[in-house]
Scaffold this motif. Structure first.
Motif, short mmCIF file in Angstrom:
data_model
loop_
_atom_site.label_atom_id
_atom_site.label_comp_id
_atom_site.label_asym_id
_atom_site.label_seq_id
_atom_site.Cartn_x
_atom_site.Cartn_y
_atom_site.Cartn_z
N SER C 16 0.83 -1.21 0.00
CA SER C 16 0.00 0.00 0.00
C SER C 16 0.86 1.25 0.00
CB SER C 16 -0.92 0.02 1.22
OG SER C 16 -1.66 -1.17 1.30
N SER C 19 1.94 1.66 -3.34
CA SER C 19 0.81 2.09 -4.17
C SER C 19 0.63 3.60 -4.11
CB SER C 19 -0.48 1.41 -3.71
OG SER C 19 -0.37 0.03 -3.87
N ILE C 250 -2.10 0.73 -8.68
CA ILE C 250 -2.16 -0.05 -7.44
C ILE C 250 -1.87 -1.52 -7.72
CG2 ILE C 250 -3.69 -0.81 -5.58
CD1 ILE C 250 -5.08 1.93 -5.80
N SER C 253 1.73 -2.11 -8.25
CA SER C 253 2.51 -2.05 -7.02
C SER C 253 2.49 -3.40 -6.31
CB SER C 253 1.94 -1.00 -6.07
OG SER C 253 1.90 0.24 -6.73
#
Lengths: 299, 244, 321, 422
Positions: C16, C19, C250, C253
């Motif tokens: 995250s 991201s 996202i 990632s």
């Protein structure tokens, strides 16, 4: 003291200049920042090392230099092998991606290629630094306050010879002029009857060879290391941009400026900040003259 | 070869940058030996695409292009020079970093011999260039650059010279000079196909003209007839009076 | 089983964080065509600002301000934004590729400052003792990590939602117009420079936010973290996922980070023991290979928008064969 | 139909095959896995690939002597690419997926610290670094944030800097230039050395940091040469350190070298060239008096075909040995077993146990008999204090016939005397 730093800078700068010329050539003709250029440099240094080993190391030496004729042969062989490597890389990866015409894809792919090539060296040759010769040359005074080693003088001399050779090649030969034409305006070169793909291949040969020679120079005066090319890459880019991207003479000038500035900076700031000097200098120049020192105005 | 030999024939050509999205939709053009032919048309009609497709710079999806009865459809651009085709793009038509002389040499890249003679002939045609031969082309004025571009294209002694909007971006005085040059070139025996925004100036020196719209030729006639044609007048001047 | 869950939670937190960075980069590159390869520099500014402000006193460098989590997080974003302004004002007027090299230099310079300005950053020793928010309320490590994951996913969703809103607003349409053709956009009265600067600053702020969250989660930062390779990781994420698409950023990632970290175990399982010490090199070779294969077979990335990634400038690349 | 028959016969033979192997499988021992995170690539890659061999040798030694609690010891080693982000992720994988109770690593202080704060300390897993020398770990341990799970088999920089200052003065050096790698190790050591060298009446003529992986070190060396030093204290690792040393010699610097443990490496000496190193004064944590080092050297030679030539190999070896012995002592494999028993197998009480399979077997026997043992490692005494730090005497090394040899020791009391000096 200043003279000594200046001399150091010229030695560093001449190798950077050769690497930067190769970078600026491929940058301009292929229109992308090739991060794998550093790997060509490393591979060139290792190729030469391999050839030197085949000849049983550097035993006989020429005059005061630390190496003999086999080493000169090794430089030529390294340039050839690095050219082949560059051509293979172009054929397998960049040729295909050029068709999709997305510049950043090429940049990222070249980074992937640089990761791969760099670590192949680790697998094949090991991660430890290597040297062409176990002998260390002790610097001798050549001018008041300036000490250099014969090898360093050789490096500067070789760089000068190659730059002059390159200049003659680019201004006197048909292929050299075609290369400049393609780098200037690829589609106009095409309609003038120049086979651009052929020129692209020769660009890899010239760029790869110069990278290999620059690698050998660093190997001779510093060390041979898998990461050497990658660690130099930012210096090479700074030199190429400082001089004006696409301008071959600009890259040479940029290389010298970067080398000298980095070494002279030690007089004023902590050597820890030395790597930043190249970038700061580059940005200052770009602010004053966005096209670089010898670059022409961007249309 | 007689005056009426066909140098270039474009036969029902479809071409464009993306497959399935043709810009040219079945265009037909003919250029005969010794002619100056001008292609006119509104913006987006496909004029530049036509000329680039002939030069091999834009993919051709259908139809046929022949130069001197030889099929050149889809051939790579650099091979066309040897067939006698020269092309001057609209913008960026000189090598900026190369000197004038080097620009001309690049034009003669495919020649094996006679380069020195041809250089002298080109300097004779454009005496200004002889004076500027050591100057980088990028530093020249717009009109001088256009001369270099012409000179470069003529170095191979082409059968057909294609010009993409030679007057674009030039001052009215220079436009006159450029079209004088075009006529001069034709007088040395080169056939010329050009695309032109400046319809009146273009047609004035032309033998024939085409009006292109929506990727296809809509009108074909002698230049003087087109100059008087009310449709052409409407297209360019918004009045039915013709261009003259 | 809990082991795998625990690892997945840990993995997802780091994914995250990455991201957030690739979302920031997507705004800059995917929507505006700004070629920023100094991502790591902005990440570092965020991380250090947060660490200096939020940490208790430590010997050897300034700090000890003990700021609350949220305040330090916002300060980190503001500091990154200011640095982006300072960097952006001179360089965004340059050509795209010049901006690229300028930003990579700035990234490296910030790393050097981190390593050498001991009074500010702790120098090579870095900053430890960075607090985690609300950590006193959790007894188990896994429990806390789950809480942290929830928090970071909320932040990520918030960033995603805001980005989707702004790129589909009139502002976003101007950005895309600038990316496609600057002259056309400026002819209708939109100052390209000002829009590019805004996009650059907002994107960089997201990178700074990611840096602050990383510092807080790992509780320790040092200059070795901020190497150029991190920038390329983020680029690889965006390119693999597909630039010009926030969901792609996202997804990329997660995929690239998985490849980056798990390839180690894969290589370890495959290689004979004599080659184990070279496993790391093989791992990087594998990463390089996967990266190139994705680019060769899906040059626009997995979810890339068709238009978004085409280079904004005039291309003179050789076409066809 | 036919294909199904083939399939079923294949399955049947597979089952039979497994059944035939089954007795073997029963005989094959259980396995205890411990983890290791080391830099196998990246800036410490060259160093890490050697150090990893030290750990592997220890695993082999333990298994030759019957393993841990009768189980085979296995080392799951992951690369951290010398990057903290990759390192923490690798450590987390080892802890969560491989379920290891202890991790050997990492090498660089930056990576070790990130793993400690985010994985091992909160996850209550033992971490033993063979080479992280930053004083920050002691600070963190003092504040209670390591939970007692942190150990290192190499001493903090402070001791060595003092020892080197003393050694330099003993050899009559008054003016020394310091060239140090700009990382926690180099900075810590350079700082301590300068501080105590001055107190002992010496003068540091220049203290010049260098960044890793630079294309050239000429200007660093040139500025270190200013001030006319008699010797250089070069701090770093082989690789860049080798290049700096060659650059130093090439620039005409005095060929008297003060070298720390990071450069106690035969490879370093060979690459620089022993003939250019007229005088070498080296320090390293450890003791030349123990037989452990000799056993380590000969076992290493047997296993890998070349002598160990790199600092921290012994520290990695000892880290694994300490974990194995602690597990034996505590009759378990959990992290807490390791943590609670490490001090039970080291320190000074009990029978001394040295490196090598034979000694390990002896240790197992003594543990079974309920006797106290204390492990004297290849890297030295290994007495862990409450912060997980080891302290001990310093070994003094130099070159004899171009070979790195440790020839004497500097005792704890000698070092302490210098430390007391105002």
């Amino acid at each position: 003291m200043i003279a000594q730093y200046l001399a150091n800078g010229i030695v560093l700068g001449s190798s950077i200049a050769l690497g930067a010329v190769g970078l600026t050539l491929t940058y301009n003709i292929l229109n992308f920042a090739n991060f794998a250029h550093g790997s060509l440099l490393s591979w060139g240094a290792y190729f030469a090392w391999l050839v030197v080993l085949v000849f049983g190391g550097v035993q006989s030496t020429i005059g005061p230099l630390s190496f003999g004729w086999p080493f000169i042969l090794a430089i030529v062989a390294a340039a050839l092998m690095a050219s082949v490597l560059a051509l293979v890389l172009d054929w397998l990866v960049f040729r295909v991606l050029r068709k999709s015409n997305i510049q950043v894809t090429l940049v990222i792919a070249s980074f992937g290629a640089s990761l791969l090539l760099r670590n192949l060296i680790v697998v094949v040759f090991g991660p430890e630094p290597q040297y062409y010769s176990d002998n260390i040359q002790i610097a001798q005074p050549i001018l008041p306050g300036v000490r250099t080693t014969p090898d360093e003088l050789f490096v500067v001399g070789l760089a000068v010879v190659l730059v002059i050779g390159l200049h003659l090649f680019l201004t006197r030969t048909r292929l050299g002029k075609a290369m400049r034409a393609v780098s200037d305006n690829a589609s106009l070169a095409q309609v003038s009857g120049i086979n651009v793909h052929n020129v692209v291949r020769w660009t890899w040969v010239v760029g790869g060879s110069l990278a290999a020679v620059a690698g050998v120079m660093f190997g001779l005066t510093v060390q041979i290391l898998p990461d050497m090319g990658f660690n130099l890459l930012l210096f090479l880019f700074s030199a190429a941009i400082l001089g004006g991207i696409g301008s071959i003479y600009g890259a040479i000038l940029g290389g010298l400026v970067i080398g000298i500035a980095a070494d002279l900076s030690v007089l004023f700031i902590s050597p820890a900040y030395k790597p930043a000097v190249a970038f700061i200098l580059m940005i200052v120049v770009l602010l004053i003259k966005p096209s670089g020192i010898l670059g022409e105005k961007v249309q | 070869m007689s005056q009426n030999d066909i140098v270039l024939r474009v036969d029902n050509v479809e071409a464009g940058y993306t497959p399935g999205v043709p810009i040219l939709r079945g265009a037909n053009i003919e250029v005969r030996s010794g002619e100056i032919v001008t292609v006119l048309g509104p913006n987006g009609a496909g004029k530049s695409t036509l000329i680039k497709a002939i030069a091999g710079l834009v993919p051709i999806f259908g139809g046929k292009v022949s130069l001197l009865d030889k099929d050149i459809t889809g051939r790579p651009p650099h091979t066309l020079v040897r067939e006698g085709l020269a092309y001057v793009p609209q913008v960026n038509n000189v090598f900026h970093r190369l000197t004038v002389e080097e620009n001309l040499e690049m034009g003669a890249f495919t020649r094996k011999s006679g380069i020195a003679r041809r250089l002298e002939e080109t300097y004779a045609l454009f005496p200004d260039l002889a004076r500027l031969r050591k100057h980088p082309a990028g530093k020249l004025s717009g009109g001088q650059r256009q001369m270099v571009a012409f000179g470069r294209a003529l170095m191979v002694e082409p059968r057909l010279l294609m010009l993409d909007e030679p007057s674009a971006g030039l001052s009215p005085k220079l436009v006159g000079m450029v079209f004088d040059n075009v006529k001069q070139v034709r007088d040395t025996g080169v056939t010329i196909l050009m695309v032109e925004q400046n319809a009146k100036a273009g047609l004035l020196i032309s033998d024939r003209g085409y009006v292109l719209a929506e990727g296809k030729e809509q009108l074909e006639d002698r230049a003087d007839a087109l100059l008087k044609n009310p449709e052409v007048g409407e297209l360019y001047l918004g009045s039915k009076g013709g261009l003259l | 089983m809990t082991g795998i869950v625990s690892y997945l939670v840990f993995f997802s937190i780091l994914a995250s964080i990455y991201s957030l960075m690739s979302l920031g980069l997507n705004l800059q590159w995917g929507y505006t065509g700004l070629f920023n390869i100094g991502v790591v520099g902005f990440f570092a500014v965020g991380a250090y600002t947060f660490a200096i402000l939020a940490s208790p006193p430590a010997a050897g460098h300034i700090g000890g301000f003990n700021w609350p989590f949220l305040a330090a997080l916002i300060a980190a974003m503001i500091a990154t934004g200011i640095v982006a302004l300072i960097v952006g004002i001179p360089t965004l007027r340059l050509r795209e590729d010049y901006l690229a090299i300028a930003t990579i230099g700035i990234g490296a310079t910030i790393q050097l400052i981190a390593n050498n300005m001991n009074w500010l950053t702790g120098g090579p020793n870095g900053i430890y003792n960075i607090p985690q928010p609300l950590s006193a309320y959790f007894s188990s490590n896994l429990g806390y990590n789950v809480f942290f994951l929830v928090m970071i996913v909320v932040i990520l969703l918030l960033a995603y939602w805001s980005l989707e809103r702004i790129v589909h607003s009139p502002w976003g349409r101007v950005l895309m117009a600038i990316r496609e053709d600057e002259t056309a956009a400026s002819s209708v009265g939109k100052s390209g420079f000002s829009y590019r600067l805004q996009s650059f600053v907002i994107g960089s702020i997201l990178m700074g936010l990611a840096g602050a969250l990383y510092a807080s989660f790992i509780k320790y930062i040092s200059p070795t973290l901020f190497m150029p390779v991190l920038t390329f990781q983020v680029w690889a994420m965006l390119i693999v996922g597909g630039s010009g698409n926030n969901r792609g950023a996202i997804l990329g990632s997660v995929l690239v980070w998985a490849l980056w970290t798990m390839s180690g175990s894969v290589v370890q399982a495959i290689l004979p023991s004599t080659l184990q010490v070279k496993g790391g090199a093989f791992q990087i070779i594998l990463i390089g290979l996967v990266l190139m294969l994705v680019l060769l077979f899906r040059p626009r990335g997995i979810m890339g928008s068709r238009k978004a990634v085409v280079f904004a400038g005039e291309s003179k690349t050789v076409s066809g064969e | 139909m036919k294909s199904r028959r083939i399939t079923s016969s294949l399955v049947a033979s597979a089952i039979m095959g497994v059944a035939a192997l089954a007795p073997l499988a029963v005989q094959a021992k259980c396995t205890t896995t411990i983890g290791s995170v080391m830099a196998l690539t990246g800036s410490l890659g060259a160093l890490g690939q050697s150090i990893a061999k030290g750990a592997e040798l220890a695993v082999d030694t333990v298994n030759k002597a019957g393993g841990v609690n009768g189980c085979d010891l296995k080392l799951s080693m992951l690369d951290d690419q010398t990057s903290p982000a990759v390192g923490v992720s690798a450590a987390k994988q080892l802890v969560d997926i491989h379920q290891v109770p202890a991790i050997v690593g990492a090498l660089s202080s930056g990576v070790s610290m990130a793993i400690l704060t985010s994985v091992t300390a909160p996850g209550k897993v033992v971490q033993i670094s063979p080479s992280s020398t930053s004083p920050s770990f002691t600070e963190l341990a003092k504040s209670g944030k390591t939970g007692g799970y942190w150990f290192r088999t190499t001493p903090s920089d402070a001791l060595q800097g003092v020892a080197m200052a003393k050694l330099a003065r003993e050899n009559g050096l008054k003016r020394v230039a310091v060239l140090y790698l700009k990382n926690p190790y180099g900075e810590g050591l350079a700082g301590k050395f300068s501080e105590y060298f001055k107190k002992l009446g010496g003068k540091v003529t220049a203290s010049v940091p260098y960044n890793p992986k630079q294309p050239s070190y000429r200007s660093e060396v040139s500025s270190a040469l200013g001030g006319d030093p008699q010797a250089v204290f070069l701090i770093g690792y082989p690789g860049d350190g080798t290049t700096v040393a060659r650059e130093w010699i090439s620039s005409g610097g005095p060929q008297t070298f003060l070298l720390p443990d990071g450069l106690e490496s035969q490879k370093f000496v060979d690459d620089v060239g022993a003939k250019y190193m007229k005088k070498v004064l080296g320090t390293a944590a450890g003791s030349v008096n123990t037989p452990s080092l000799k056993t380590f050297d000969s076992d290493f030679q047997k296993q890998f075909g070349n002598p160990p030539t790199q600092a921290y190999m012994t520290n990695a070896y000892d880290a694994v040995m300490v974990i194995a012995l602690a597990m034996d002592k505590g009759h378990g494999t959990s992290a807490d077993t390791v943590k609670n028993n490490i001090r039970g197998i080291s320190g000074t009480a009990g029978t001394a146990i040295y490196a090598g399979a034979g000694q390990y077997e002896k240790a197992l026997k003594l543990i079974k008999e309920g006797k106290r043992i204390h492990y004297v490692g290849a890297s030295g005494e290994l007495t862990f204090d409450k912060n997980g730090d080891v302290s001990g005497p310093m070994a003094i090394w130099t070159l004899k016939d171009k070979k790195v040899v440790q020839d004497r020791m500097m005792s704890v009391s000698t070092i302490n005397k210098v430390l007391m000096k105002r």
